[in-house]
Design a protein around this motif. Structure first.
Motif, PDB file in Angstrom:
ATOM      1  N   HIS A  52      12.812 -50.401 -28.594  1.00 56.85           N
ATOM      2  CA  HIS A  52      13.251 -50.488 -29.897  1.00 56.85           C
ATOM      3  C   HIS A  52      14.625 -50.425 -30.171  1.00 56.85           C
ATOM      4  CE1 HIS A  52      13.338 -46.376 -28.268  1.00 56.85           C
ATOM      5  NE2 HIS A  52      14.111 -45.878 -29.367  1.00 56.85           N
ATOM      6  N   LEU A  53      15.496 -50.295 -29.131  1.00 57.03           N
ATOM      7  CA  LEU A  53      17.089 -50.429 -29.359  1.00 57.03           C
ATOM      8  C   LEU A  53      17.447 -51.599 -29.057  1.00 57.03           C
ATOM      9  CD1 LEU A  53      17.562 -46.952 -27.164  1.00 57.03           C
ATOM     10  CD2 LEU A  53      17.630 -47.219 -29.440  1.00 57.03           C
ATOM     11  N   GLU A  54      18.776 -51.955 -29.738  1.00 58.93           N
ATOM     12  CA  GLU A  54      19.219 -52.946 -29.650  1.00 58.93           C
ATOM     13  C   GLU A  54      19.843 -53.285 -28.167  1.00 58.93           C
ATOM     14  OE1 GLU A  54      19.869 -55.603 -31.688  1.00 58.93           O
ATOM     15  OE2 GLU A  54      18.684 -54.647 -33.110  1.00 58.93           O
ATOM     16  N   PRO A  55      19.882 -54.346 -27.702  1.00 64.27           N
ATOM     17  CA  PRO A  55      20.546 -54.582 -26.252  1.00 64.27           C
ATOM     18  C   PRO A  55      21.765 -54.190 -26.073  1.00 64.27           C
ATOM     19  CG  PRO A  55      19.185 -56.517 -26.950  1.00 64.27           C
ATOM     20  CD  PRO A  55      19.368 -55.349 -28.209  1.00 64.27           C
TER      21      PRO A  55
ATOM     22  N   VAL B  50      23.197 -51.548 -27.428  1.00 63.32           N
ATOM     23  CA  VAL B  50      23.215 -50.084 -27.548  1.00 63.32           C
ATOM     24  C   VAL B  50      22.642 -49.650 -26.092  1.00 63.32           C
ATOM     25  CG1 VAL B  50      22.082 -48.092 -28.280  1.00 63.32           C
ATOM     26  CG2 VAL B  50      22.752 -49.802 -30.050  1.00 63.32           C
ATOM     27  N   ILE B  51      21.699 -50.384 -25.519  1.00 64.54           N
ATOM     28  CA  ILE B  51      21.155 -50.135 -24.176  1.00 64.54           C
ATOM     29  C   ILE B  51      22.328 -50.364 -23.219  1.00 64.54           C
ATOM     30  CG2 ILE B  51      19.543 -50.776 -22.282  1.00 64.54           C
ATOM     31  CD1 ILE B  51      17.701 -51.468 -24.838  1.00 64.54           C
ATOM     32  N   ASP B  52      22.969 -51.194 -23.200  1.00 62.05           N
ATOM     33  CA  ASP B  52      24.150 -51.771 -22.385  1.00 62.05           C
ATOM     34  C   ASP B  52      25.179 -50.602 -22.460  1.00 62.05           C
ATOM     35  OD1 ASP B  52      22.648 -53.851 -21.355  1.00 62.05           O
ATOM     36  OD2 ASP B  52      23.796 -55.291 -22.635  1.00 62.05           O
ATOM     37  N   ALA B  53      25.496 -50.122 -23.597  1.00 62.26           N
ATOM     38  CA  ALA B  53      26.346 -49.346 -23.889  1.00 62.26           C
ATOM     39  C   ALA B  53      26.127 -47.786 -23.399  1.00 62.26           C
ATOM     40  CB  ALA B  53      27.086 -49.230 -25.257  1.00 62.26           C
ATOM     41  N   LYS B  54      24.993 -47.423 -23.524  1.00 64.01           N
ATOM     42  CA  LYS B  54      24.623 -45.976 -23.159  1.00 64.01           C
ATOM     43  C   LYS B  54      23.776 -45.623 -22.081  1.00 64.01           C
ATOM     44  CE  LYS B  54      25.074 -44.502 -28.148  1.00 64.01           C
ATOM     45  NZ  LYS B  54      26.153 -43.820 -27.918  1.00 64.01           N
ATOM     46  N   LEU B  55      23.067 -46.671 -21.702  1.00 66.15           N
ATOM     47  CA  LEU B  55      22.025 -46.541 -20.557  1.00 66.15           C
ATOM     48  C   LEU B  55      22.423 -47.611 -19.494  1.00 66.15           C
ATOM     49  CD1 LEU B  55      18.994 -45.642 -22.449  1.00 66.15           C
ATOM     50  CD2 LEU B  55      20.554 -43.997 -21.183  1.00 66.15           C
ATOM     51  N   PRO B  56      23.601 -47.792 -18.860  1.00 67.35           N
ATOM     52  CA  PRO B  56      23.767 -49.126 -18.087  1.00 67.35           C
ATOM     53  C   PRO B  56      23.106 -48.606 -16.691  1.00 67.35           C
ATOM     54  CG  PRO B  56      25.719 -47.658 -18.402  1.00 67.35           C
ATOM     55  CD  PRO B  56      24.955 -47.188 -19.281  1.00 67.35           C
ATOM     56  N   ASP B  57      23.517 -47.545 -16.265  1.00 70.26           N
ATOM     57  CA  ASP B  57      22.654 -47.333 -14.864  1.00 70.26           C
ATOM     58  C   ASP B  57      21.245 -47.439 -14.875  1.00 70.26           C
ATOM     59  OD1 ASP B  57      25.281 -46.971 -13.971  1.00 70.26           O
ATOM     60  OD2 ASP B  57      24.953 -44.545 -13.964  1.00 70.26           O
ATOM     61  N   ILE B  58      20.338 -46.812 -15.977  1.00 66.58           N
ATOM     62  CA  ILE B  58      19.226 -46.835 -15.771  1.00 66.58           C
ATOM     63  C   ILE B  58      18.669 -48.396 -15.871  1.00 66.58           C
ATOM     64  CG2 ILE B  58      16.925 -46.221 -17.478  1.00 66.58           C
ATOM     65  CD1 ILE B  58      18.514 -43.717 -17.957  1.00 66.58           C
ATOM     66  N   THR B  59      19.241 -49.152 -16.814  1.00 66.19           N
ATOM     67  CA  THR B  59      18.815 -50.419 -17.120  1.00 66.19           C
ATOM     68  C   THR B  59      18.950 -51.378 -15.880  1.00 66.19           C
ATOM     69  OG1 THR B  59      20.768 -51.184 -18.150  1.00 66.19           O
ATOM     70  CG2 THR B  59      19.125 -50.429 -19.442  1.00 66.19           C
ATOM     71  N   GLU B  60      20.369 -51.157 -15.131  1.00 65.23           N
ATOM     72  CA  GLU B  60      20.454 -51.969 -13.799  1.00 65.23           C
ATOM     73  C   GLU B  60      19.651 -51.562 -12.828  1.00 65.23           C
ATOM     74  OE1 GLU B  60      22.111 -54.852 -12.168  1.00 65.23           O
ATOM     75  OE2 GLU B  60      22.597 -54.360 -14.132  1.00 65.23           O
ATOM     76  N   PHE B  61      19.175 -50.434 -12.714  1.00 72.29           N
ATOM     77  CA  PHE B  61      18.132 -49.912 -11.661  1.00 72.29           C
ATOM     78  C   PHE B  61      16.915 -50.419 -12.040  1.00 72.29           C
ATOM     79  CE2 PHE B  61      20.633 -45.621 -10.948  1.00 72.29           C
ATOM     80  CZ  PHE B  61      21.423 -46.138 -10.113  1.00 72.29           C
TER      81      PHE B  61
ATOM     82  N   GLU C  67      12.742 -55.872 -17.187  1.00 74.89           N
ATOM     83  CA  GLU C  67      13.649 -56.105 -18.243  1.00 74.89           C
ATOM     84  C   GLU C  67      13.519 -55.047 -19.213  1.00 74.89           C
ATOM     85  OE1 GLU C  67      16.673 -56.129 -20.169  1.00 74.89           O
ATOM     86  OE2 GLU C  67      16.406 -57.997 -18.604  1.00 74.89           O
ATOM     87  N   PRO C  68      14.546 -53.952 -19.364  1.00 77.01           N
ATOM     88  CA  PRO C  68      14.389 -52.808 -20.318  1.00 77.01           C
ATOM     89  C   PRO C  68      14.528 -53.353 -21.623  1.00 77.01           C
ATOM     90  CG  PRO C  68      15.777 -52.370 -18.520  1.00 77.01           C
ATOM     91  CD  PRO C  68      15.353 -53.908 -18.360  1.00 77.01           C
ATOM     92  N   TYR C  69      15.018 -54.440 -21.890  1.00 73.54           N
ATOM     93  CA  TYR C  69      15.117 -54.757 -23.358  1.00 73.54           C
ATOM     94  C   TYR C  69      13.949 -55.216 -24.020  1.00 73.54           C
ATOM     95  CZ  TYR C  69      20.171 -56.453 -22.553  1.00 73.54           C
ATOM     96  OH  TYR C  69      21.491 -56.439 -22.009  1.00 73.54           O
ATOM     97  N   THR C  70      12.909 -55.647 -23.014  1.00 72.01           N
ATOM     98  CA  THR C  70      11.661 -56.198 -23.445  1.00 72.01           C
ATOM     99  C   THR C  70      10.495 -55.509 -23.062  1.00 72.01           C
ATOM    100  OG1 THR C  70      11.474 -57.849 -21.899  1.00 72.01           O
ATOM    101  CG2 THR C  70      12.531 -58.286 -24.269  1.00 72.01           C
ATOM    102  N   GLU C  71      10.504 -54.699 -21.923  1.00 68.82           N
ATOM    103  CA  GLU C  71       9.597 -54.065 -21.324  1.00 68.82           C
ATOM    104  C   GLU C  71       9.726 -52.622 -20.941  1.00 68.82           C
ATOM    105  OE1 GLU C  71       8.037 -57.080 -17.895  1.00 68.82           O
ATOM    106  OE2 GLU C  71      10.027 -56.927 -17.723  1.00 68.82           O
ATOM    107  N   PRO C  72       8.572 -51.770 -21.187  1.00 70.52           N
ATOM    108  CA  PRO C  72       8.777 -50.473 -20.655  1.00 70.52           C
ATOM    109  C   PRO C  72       8.908 -50.155 -19.294  1.00 70.52           C
ATOM    110  CG  PRO C  72       6.464 -50.774 -21.014  1.00 70.52           C
ATOM    111  CD  PRO C  72       7.270 -52.291 -21.361  1.00 70.52           C
ATOM    112  N   VAL C  73       9.833 -49.228 -18.918  1.00 70.63           N
ATOM    113  CA  VAL C  73      10.282 -49.061 -17.432  1.00 70.63           C
ATOM    114  C   VAL C  73       9.401 -47.983 -16.969  1.00 70.63           C
ATOM    115  CG1 VAL C  73      12.202 -48.295 -15.875  1.00 70.63           C
ATOM    116  CG2 VAL C  73      12.662 -49.500 -18.030  1.00 70.63           C
ATOM    117  N   PRO C  74       8.643 -47.984 -15.743  1.00 74.11           N
ATOM    118  CA  PRO C  74       7.831 -46.956 -15.187  1.00 74.11           C
ATOM    119  C   PRO C  74       8.889 -45.923 -14.666  1.00 74.11           C
ATOM    120  CG  PRO C  74       7.226 -48.968 -14.078  1.00 74.11           C
ATOM    121  CD  PRO C  74       8.765 -49.321 -15.013  1.00 74.11           C
ATOM    122  N   VAL C  75       8.406 -44.476 -14.785  1.00 68.64           N
ATOM    123  CA  VAL C  75       9.252 -43.362 -14.474  1.00 68.64           C
ATOM    124  C   VAL C  75       8.361 -42.570 -13.549  1.00 68.64           C
ATOM    125  CG1 VAL C  75      10.124 -41.206 -15.153  1.00 68.64           C
ATOM    126  CG2 VAL C  75      10.272 -43.177 -16.585  1.00 68.64           C
TER     127      VAL C  75
END
Length: 291
Positions: free
Chosen positions: A28-31, A33-44, A52-60
């Motif tokens: 639901h977030l703009e790409p 915003v994700i890149d600016a605020k959650l760079p480590d999580i998205t890269e991992f 791809e966190p832009y379009t898919e949920p990330v398993p925790v």
């Protein structure tokens, strides 16, 4: 495991028995915003899960943050053979060591204490020791035991797969020896570890190479993981109380009369010997956790 979870999420197979995954939904977030605020999580997520966190949920899923306990040392970072006997010239600091300054209620910031305070002390006292230490004769076969271990593993031709045994070890420790434990669950873990030890004697190492052999490295590492898992489960079973990061559902209260001590485990030829080290209380007496 992580990649399998990601594939099930991607294919819509996340529901069902033992598949109630926790998901982090950022879609639901703009790409930007994700890149600016959650760079480590998205890269991992992209690197290790193929998600791809832009379009898919990330398993925790859970992972190890810090290892409590370790090689016993004194405040000079000298390794102890038992509660009092120093091993001359051997020092340990950081997460591999246990100086016993924070016990079962370790706080996150104490990682800095371990490495900054006792890492520095290890260096200072190692230099001090080295100035007066006498040279000792090195045995002619000093590396023989290590070479024998490596060659034995490198030439292992059994039928058991390293990854399968490691996965079963992870599963039993996650299920039976996590924060919430019982006598029954810890005995189940120990029985499983015993079984895995027998199977470990028949592992197969496919890569026979002499350079950058990760297959060989993982085979040797698995033996050490079995040792550590057994020590953890065994000492947890013997501590029949709840304290800090160790909670027994069959012994829900803290027992200072019996267990205001550090657990000391020693590997013998056939078993583990457990002993106890007294707790030294200084300015901050232990108190019951109220939250």
């Amino acid at each position: 495991m992580a990649r399998a979870m990601a594939n099930e999420v991607r294919e819509g197979r996340g529901a069902g028995p033992n598949k109630d995954y926790v998901l982090l939904d950022l879609t639901h977030l703009e790409p930007a915003v994700i890149d600016a605020k959650l760079p480590d999580i998205t890269e991992f997520a992209r690197t290790y899960l193929g998600v791809e966190p832009y379009t898919e949920p990330v398993p925790v899923f859970p992972t190890a943050h810090y290892a409590m306990g370790g090689i016993p040392t004194n405040i000079k970072a000298e390794v102890l053979r038992d509660n009092d006997t120093v091993v001359p010239g051997l020092y340990a600091a950081g997460e591999c060591a246990c100086v016993s300054v924070h016990g079962a209620n370790r706080l996150g910031t104490n990682s800095l204490l371990d490495i900054n305070v006792f890492g520095k002390r290890a260096g200072i006292y190692a230099v001090e020791y080295a100035k007066d230490a006498k040279f000792v004769d090195v045995p002619e076969d000093a590396i023989a035991e290590t070479v024998k271990l490596i060659e034995h593993m490198r030439n292992a031709t059994g039928t058991e797969k390293i990854a399968v045994i490691r996965k079963e070890l992870q599963d039993t420790m996650d299920k039976n020896a996590q924060v919430y434990r019982t006598e029954e669950s810890l005995n189940e873990a120990l029985d499983k570890i015993k079984e895995l030890r027998k199977r470990y004697e028949h592992i197969q190492v496919q890569d026979r190479g002499m350079r950058f052999n990760t297959d060989l490295l993982e085979a040797i590492e698995l033996g050490f993981l079995l040792d550590l898992a057994e020590v953890l489960a065994f000492t947890a079973r013997e501590r029949r109380e709840s304290r800090g990061g160790h909670f027994r559902e069959d012994y829900e209260t803290r027992d200072d009369e019996k267990f205001m001590v550090h657990s000391m485990a020693y590997k013998t030829e056939s078993d583990i010997k457990i002993d106890w080290k007294p707790v030294t209380i200084t300015n901050y007496p232990p108190m019951e956790r109220k939250y």
